[in-house]
Design a protein around this motif. Structure first.
Motif, short mmCIF file in Angstrom:
data_model
loop_
_atom_site.label_atom_id
_atom_site.label_comp_id
_atom_site.label_asym_id
_atom_site.label_seq_id
_atom_site.Cartn_x
_atom_site.Cartn_y
_atom_site.Cartn_z
N THR A 198 11.31 -72.86 -20.42
CA THR A 198 10.29 -72.19 -20.88
C THR A 198 9.77 -72.26 -19.01
N ALA A 199 10.40 -73.54 -17.43
CA ALA A 199 10.11 -73.45 -16.89
C ALA A 199 11.14 -72.19 -16.19
N SER A 200 11.85 -71.51 -16.40
CA SER A 200 12.95 -70.60 -15.60
C SER A 200 12.19 -69.65 -15.50
N LEU A 201 11.12 -69.43 -16.82
CA LEU A 201 10.70 -67.62 -16.87
C LEU A 201 9.68 -67.29 -15.61
N MET A 202 9.45 -68.66 -15.38
CA MET A 202 8.37 -68.24 -14.00
C MET A 202 9.10 -68.23 -12.96
N HIS A 203 10.49 -68.24 -12.45
CA HIS A 203 11.02 -67.90 -11.43
C HIS A 203 10.71 -67.20 -10.65
N ASP A 204 10.02 -66.13 -10.86
CA ASP A 204 10.13 -65.38 -9.93
C ASP A 204 8.52 -64.62 -9.73
N VAL A 205 7.79 -65.77 -9.86
CA VAL A 205 6.04 -65.38 -10.27
C VAL A 205 5.72 -64.66 -8.79
N GLY A 206 5.96 -65.94 -7.95
CA GLY A 206 5.99 -65.15 -6.34
C GLY A 206 6.21 -64.26 -6.08
N ASP A 244 -0.05 -80.63 -12.73
CA ASP A 244 0.15 -82.37 -13.51
C ASP A 244 0.66 -82.33 -14.81
N ASN A 245 1.32 -81.57 -16.01
CA ASN A 245 2.75 -81.49 -16.71
C ASN A 245 4.09 -81.31 -16.20
N ASP A 246 5.43 -81.72 -16.84
CA ASP A 246 6.67 -81.68 -16.29
C ASP A 246 6.75 -80.02 -16.64
N LEU A 247 5.93 -79.22 -17.32
CA LEU A 247 6.53 -78.00 -17.12
C LEU A 247 5.70 -77.34 -15.65
N LEU A 248 4.75 -77.71 -15.55
CA LEU A 248 4.27 -76.79 -14.29
C LEU A 248 5.58 -77.20 -13.15
N ILE A 249 5.50 -78.70 -12.91
CA ILE A 249 6.05 -79.27 -11.86
C ILE A 249 7.33 -79.15 -11.58
N MET A 250 8.27 -78.84 -12.54
CA MET A 250 9.09 -77.98 -13.12
C MET A 250 9.81 -76.43 -12.91
#
Length: 352
Positions: A198-206, A244-250
Motif C-alpha cells: 500500500t505504501a509503495s503506491l505513493m512512491h511518486d506522490v511528490g 503517526d501510523n505505520d503506513l504513512l511512515i513507510m
C-alpha cells in the motif's frame, strides 16, 4: 430441544476410565465427547483435531505427562492455544487451583463430580468461547473494512498523482503487487508486506509539485530540469511527513529513498547499502523493472529478457544483489502480475 449444536465437541482426559464414563454420561446428551486416558494420547487428539475441539476437561494428576504438562504444550502452539481447558482434580488445595488458573485454565472442577455443577460450568465455557469467536469475527471483519478503506483512499490519491505523469494507473498497481511479492520472498511477514504494498503506491506522490513543462517533457531533461525533477523525492517526503501510523511512515521512507542506489550514487541523500531502508530498496527494483517493461509515449517496452539483464548488470551498483536474485528467481510470479494488470493502450498518456 438442545441448546447446543451436535458439533460442539469436548475432549475428556483422565487416566481413570470410570471418571471418563461418568463425565461422558453427564455431558454426552448435549455434546460430542472424545476421550483420552493419558496425556500423550490427549496431545495426539488435540493436534490432529484442534479445529473440532470446543473444550478440554483435563485431569491434573496422571502418569507420564500430567495435566499441567499437557496444558503447557497446548498453550505453546497458536493452533491450539485458544482451546479452553478446565482442570479436573481431587485436590482441594487453593494454591493448586491458583497455579492452574495462572497457567491459562478457565476453570476447575473437583472430584467427585456433581452432574449439575459439571453441566453448568461446561455450558458457561462453551457459551463464552462462542461469544469470543463471534466478537473476534466482528473485529476481524471491521478491521478488514478499515484496511480496505485505507487502501482505497491511498490508491485514489496515488492515481490522482499519476494522472500528471506519463504513466498509467496500472503501473502503480503492478508496482504494489510486485513489492508485496518481493517482500514475501525475503521473508517479510504478511501484514508488513501488505503495508509495503500500500505504501509503495505513493512512491511518486511528490511529482504533484513538479512543473508540467518539466514533468511532461517528452525529450531529455537539461541538467537544471533533471535537478528539479529529482526533487519529487523530497517533495514526497514533505507531503507524507509527520505521519503517526505505520503506513504513512513507510510511505515517506519509500518516497524519499526509492531513487537511492546500493553503491551510494543515488539521490536525494546518497545513501549506500543498508543505509537505504529495505522498503526503498525493494521499491527501487520493482519500479525500475516495471518501467522498463512498460510502454511509454517516449519509449517502447523492453523485453523481459532485456529488463532482467539490466537488473543483473546493475546488481551491486544500482540494486541490492540479494533482491535482484530473489526478484529474478520469482520471475514467473512477476510475469503473472504484469499479465494480470496490463496497461490499456488508450489510457497511456501522451505528452503535451
Amino acid at each position: 430441544m438442545n441448546d447446543f449444536l451436535p458439533e460442539d465437541t469436548i475432549l475428556i482426559v483422565d487416566d481413570e476410565p470410570a471418571n471418563i464414563k461418568t463425565l461422558a454420561s453427564t455431558l454426552g446428551q448435549h455434546y460430542r465427547v472424545l476421550a483420552a486416558t493419558s496425556g500423550e494420547q490427549a496431545l495426539d487428539i488435540i493436534f490432529e483435531r484442534s479445529c473440532e475441539l470446543d473444550l478440554i476437561l483435563l485431569d491434573v494428576l496422571m502418569p507420564g505427562l500430567t495435566g499441567y504438562d499437557v496444558n503447557a504444550r497446548v498453550r505453546s502452539y497458536p493452533e491450539t492455544a485458544n482451546i479452553p481447558i478446565i482442570f479436573i482434580t481431587a485436590r482441594t488445595d487453593p494454591d493448586e487451583e491458583a497455579r492452574g488458573l495462572d497457567m491459562g485454565a478457565v476453570d476447575y472442577i473437583g472430584k467427585p463430580f456433581h452432574p449439575v455443577t459439571v453441566q453448568a460450568r461446561v455450558k458457561t465455557q462453551i457459551e463464552l468461547k462462542k461469544h469470543k469467536e463471534y466478537l473476534d469475527d466482528m473485529v476481524a471483519a471491521r478491521t478488514q473494512e478499515l484496511i480496505q478503506a485505507r487502501e482505497d483512499i491511498v490508491l485514489r490519491l496515488a492515481k490522482a498523482a499519476e494522472t500528471r505523469d506519463n504513466e498509467t494507473g496500472m503501473h502503480i498497481i503492478r508496482l504494489s503487487k510486485l513489492c508485496e511479492m518481493l517482500a514475501r520472498a525475503i521473508g517479510m511477514k504478511r501484514t508488513m508486506a501488505r503495508t509495503l504494498a500500500t505504501a509503495s503506491l505513493m512512491h511518486d506522490v511528490g511529482k504533484i509539485g513538479i512543473p508540467d513543462n518539466i514533468l511532461l517533457k517528452p525529450g531529455r531533461h537539461t541538467e537544471e530540469e533533471r535537478a528539479i525533477m529529482q526533487t519529487h523525492t523530497t517533495l514526497g517526503g514533505e507531503i507524507l511527513a509527520d505521519g503517526d501510523n505505520d503506513l504513512l511512515i513507510m510511505a515517506r521512507e519509500i518516497a524519499l529513498t526509492h531513487h537511492e542506489r546500493w553503491d551510494g550514487t543515488g539521490y536525494p541523500c546518497g545513501l549506500k547499502g543498508e543505509e537505504i531502508p529495505l522498503e526503498g530498496r525493494i521499491t527501487s527494483v520493482c519500479d525500475v523493472f516495471d518501467a522498463l517493461t512498460s510502454v511509454r509515449p517516449y519509449k517502447e517496452a523492453w523485453s523481459v529478457e532485456k529488463a532482467a539483464a539490466f537488473l543483473r548488470e546493475n546488481s551491486g551498483s544500482m540494486f541490492e544483489p540479494r533482491l535482484v536474485d530473489l526478484f529474478l528467481a520469482n520471475l514467473d510470479q512477476v510475469l503473472d502480475i504484469i499479465s494480470a494488470y496490463q496497461d490499456e493502450p488508450e489510457r497511456i498518456l501522451q505528452p503535451n
